[in-house]
Every structure is written in structure tokens, then in C-alpha cells.
Design a protein around this motif. Structure first.
Motif, mmCIF file in Angstrom:
data_model
loop_
_atom_site.group_PDB
_atom_site.id
_atom_site.type_symbol
_atom_site.label_atom_id
_atom_site.label_comp_id
_atom_site.label_asym_id
_atom_site.label_seq_id
_atom_site.Cartn_x
_atom_site.Cartn_y
_atom_site.Cartn_z
ATOM 1 N N GLN A 113 0.527 -0.907 -0.213
ATOM 2 C CA GLN A 113 0.010 0.064 0.172
ATOM 3 C C GLN A 113 1.119 1.272 -0.410
ATOM 4 O OE1 GLN A 113 -4.313 -0.142 0.464
ATOM 5 N NE2 GLN A 113 -3.095 -1.488 -0.684
ATOM 6 N N TYR A 114 2.000 1.453 0.545
ATOM 7 C CA TYR A 114 2.725 2.531 0.637
ATOM 8 C C TYR A 114 3.427 2.738 -0.593
ATOM 9 C CZ TYR A 114 7.264 4.699 1.282
ATOM 10 O OH TYR A 114 8.242 5.455 0.928
ATOM 11 N N LYS A 116 2.312 1.558 -3.725
ATOM 12 C CA LYS A 116 1.095 2.641 -4.695
ATOM 13 C C LYS A 116 0.701 2.971 -4.506
ATOM 14 C CE LYS A 116 -2.354 0.804 -5.931
ATOM 15 N NZ LYS A 116 -4.263 -0.420 -7.103
ATOM 16 N N HIS A 117 0.577 3.885 -3.051
ATOM 17 C CA HIS A 117 -0.091 5.007 -2.526
ATOM 18 C C HIS A 117 0.999 6.502 -2.498
ATOM 19 C CE1 HIS A 117 -3.938 3.254 -3.466
ATOM 20 N NE2 HIS A 117 -3.733 2.519 -2.761
ATOM 21 N N PHE A 118 2.168 5.660 -1.529
ATOM 22 C CA PHE A 118 3.059 6.791 -1.036
ATOM 23 C C PHE A 118 4.073 6.990 -0.917
ATOM 24 C CE2 PHE A 118 -1.369 5.399 1.727
ATOM 25 C CZ PHE A 118 -1.990 7.041 1.939
ATOM 26 N N ASP A 173 -9.056 -1.123 3.479
ATOM 27 C CA ASP A 173 -7.792 -2.251 2.589
ATOM 28 C C ASP A 173 -7.822 -3.271 3.258
ATOM 29 O OD1 ASP A 173 -4.956 -1.681 3.695
ATOM 30 O OD2 ASP A 173 -5.372 0.223 4.122
ATOM 31 N N ARG A 183 -6.924 3.383 4.814
ATOM 32 C CA ARG A 183 -5.852 4.167 4.490
ATOM 33 C C ARG A 183 -7.373 5.617 3.661
ATOM 34 N NH1 ARG A 183 -5.709 1.386 -0.345
ATOM 35 N NH2 ARG A 183 -6.676 3.378 -1.938
ATOM 36 N N ALA A 185 -6.517 9.320 2.056
ATOM 37 C CA ALA A 185 -5.248 10.609 1.024
ATOM 38 C C ALA A 185 -4.003 10.671 1.497
ATOM 39 C CB ALA A 185 -6.049 11.575 0.538
ATOM 40 N N ASP A 186 -4.312 10.669 2.768
ATOM 41 C CA ASP A 186 -2.926 11.188 3.465
ATOM 42 C C ASP A 186 -2.355 10.505 4.400
ATOM 43 O OD1 ASP A 186 -4.703 12.155 5.196
ATOM 44 O OD2 ASP A 186 -4.370 14.670 4.250
#
Length: 230
Positions: A113-114, A116-118, A173, A183, A185-186
Motif C-alpha cells: 500500500q505504501y 502504491k500510494h505514498f 484496504d 487508508r 488520501a494522506d
């Protein structure tokens, strides 16, 4: 009488990041998806960037704890991870192995997840433990009810106004009987039903907003836990 036995937890997964990005995440970037490991007295016995990393800690009487990451590049900027956690558990071997293996699946999901998104965004990490009363058999279920996600499945949206915490809007998630991942947006919120393993319920917050405050985060979520388990 102790029950010192070796263990080995093996996990294979594909991750949405190159081997170079995964290497960065599992070395310098652990606060973004797991917890800070910069103070661990580990020795890198194998360091073949960016494909093979082995970190090992050793102690008295043959004790050791070892993490191995083998990374293979895949098409589309992805990587395949072969992960092996091995070592020795002292006492309560079955319970410790059960807890460690289940945590592994959750942590490596969070790593994905990290990435992919952050990936690459600065993070503020916070760890919060619930009161000892959360160790009750229904401790984790009570938390999911308070969060408004009891019965939710992965992929479902979540939008709640939590007393003392504020608005929480995002997506579930990950969820099972032991763990919950939310999860936004930030941020990533990771909840651990460690009552199953004889410990209090806990959580970590990985704040990528750019204005996170760990002390304030610990205060508001600590107050939330206190109300849930009053």
C-alpha cells in the motif's frame, strides 16, 4: 522451563515498486509502513543491492533473529519479494509463531500500500496502545464497531466522524479477525487485534500529510481508545 525452538516464516508476494524502491522501503523507509528499525543492532550479513539483503541479530545461548529479502524485477516497474523471517522463540512457541506469521502478512500488505500510494513521501510515525482492558476476547471487535467498520470488507469506503479524532474518510484496504487497515488520501491507519495473542489492542499511524504531529496523534487516538475500552 523454556521452549527455545527455531522458526521460519516464508512469504512470497508481488509489490508495486521496483527492487530499488522496495530496498529503500525495507531499509531506511520502515517507519512509512511498519515501524522504525534504525535502532536495531542488526548486522547485514548479505547486502547485494538491490536483489538480496539479509539482516541478522544474535544474542546469548544461540539466540538469533534474521530477516531475508530476495527481490526480483518484474515488468511494469514491479518486484517479486521472497521474504524469510527466521530465528528462535523462547516460551509460548505456538502463540508467538502464530502472531508473527499473521503480522507478516499484514505488514507486507501495508508495504504494498505504501509503495502504491505514498512512495517517497515524508512520513510521521505514531504508535498507540489501547488500555489493558482491550485484551478481552471481544477487544478487537469493540474497536471495529467504534470505528464503524464492523462487517466491512476490503475495498469498501469508510467515512466516519470519530469522537475526539475527527473525520476519517478513505477505504478499508485490509481486514480480518486480527488486523484492520484504513487508508485515506494522506495517511495509513493500521489496527492490531493483539488481544488474540495475549496483548493489548494497538495501532500505528503513518501520516504523509506533511503536517503530522506524533504527540497530538497519540493524544487524540489514546483518548479514543480510552473511551472505547472504558
Amino acid at each position: 522451563m523454556t521452549d527455545n525452538r527455531e522458526f521460519e516464516i516464508v512469504y512470497d508476494t508481488d509489490l508495486p515498486g521496483t527492487p530499488e524502491r522496495v530496498w529503500e522501503a525495507v531499509t531506511a523507509g520502515t517507519p512509512a509502513w511498519m515501524f522504525p528499525t534504525d535502532q536495531w543492532p542488526a548486522v547485514k550479513t548479505v547486502e547485494e543491492y538491490p536483489s538480496h539483503l539479509v539482516s541478522r541479530m544474535e544474542g546469548p545461548d544461540g539466540w538469533f533473529n534474521q530477516l531475508e529479502h530476495v527481490l526480483e524485477p518484474l515488468e511494469g516497474g514491479r518486484a517479486r519479494l521472497h521474504y524469510v523471517h527466521s530465528g528462535i522463540f523462547a516460551d509460548n512457541w505456538d502463540q508467538q509463531y502464530d502472531g508473527a506469521s499473521k503480522h507478516t502478512a499484514f505488514y507486507l500488505h501495508t508495504l504494498g500500500q505504501y509503495l502504491k500510494h505514498f512512495d517517497g513521501r515524508p512520513v510521521v510515525f505514531t504508535d498507540i496502545q489501547a488500555p489493558a482492558t482491550s485484551e478481552a476476547p471481544d477487544g478487537f471487535d469493540r474497536l471495529k464497531e467504534a470505528l464503524g467498520v464492523a462487517g466491512s470488507t476490503a475495498g469498501e469506503p469508510v467515512e466516519q466522524e470519530l469522537d475526539g479524532v475527527g473525520r476519517l474518510a478513505g477505504e478499508v484496504d485490509f481486514v480480518n479477525e486480527n488486523f484492520l487497515g484504513l487508508r485515506t488520501a494522506d495517511a495509513m491507519y493500521r489496527f492490531f487485534g493483539r488481544n488474540t495473542f495475549g496483548a493489548p489492542v494497538g495501532m500505528t499511524v503513518h501520516d504523509f500529510s506533511g503536517h503530522g504531529n506524533s504527540e497530538e496523534t497519540a493524544r487524540v487516538w489514546g483518548s479514543f481508545f480510552a473511551k472505547v475500552y472504558a
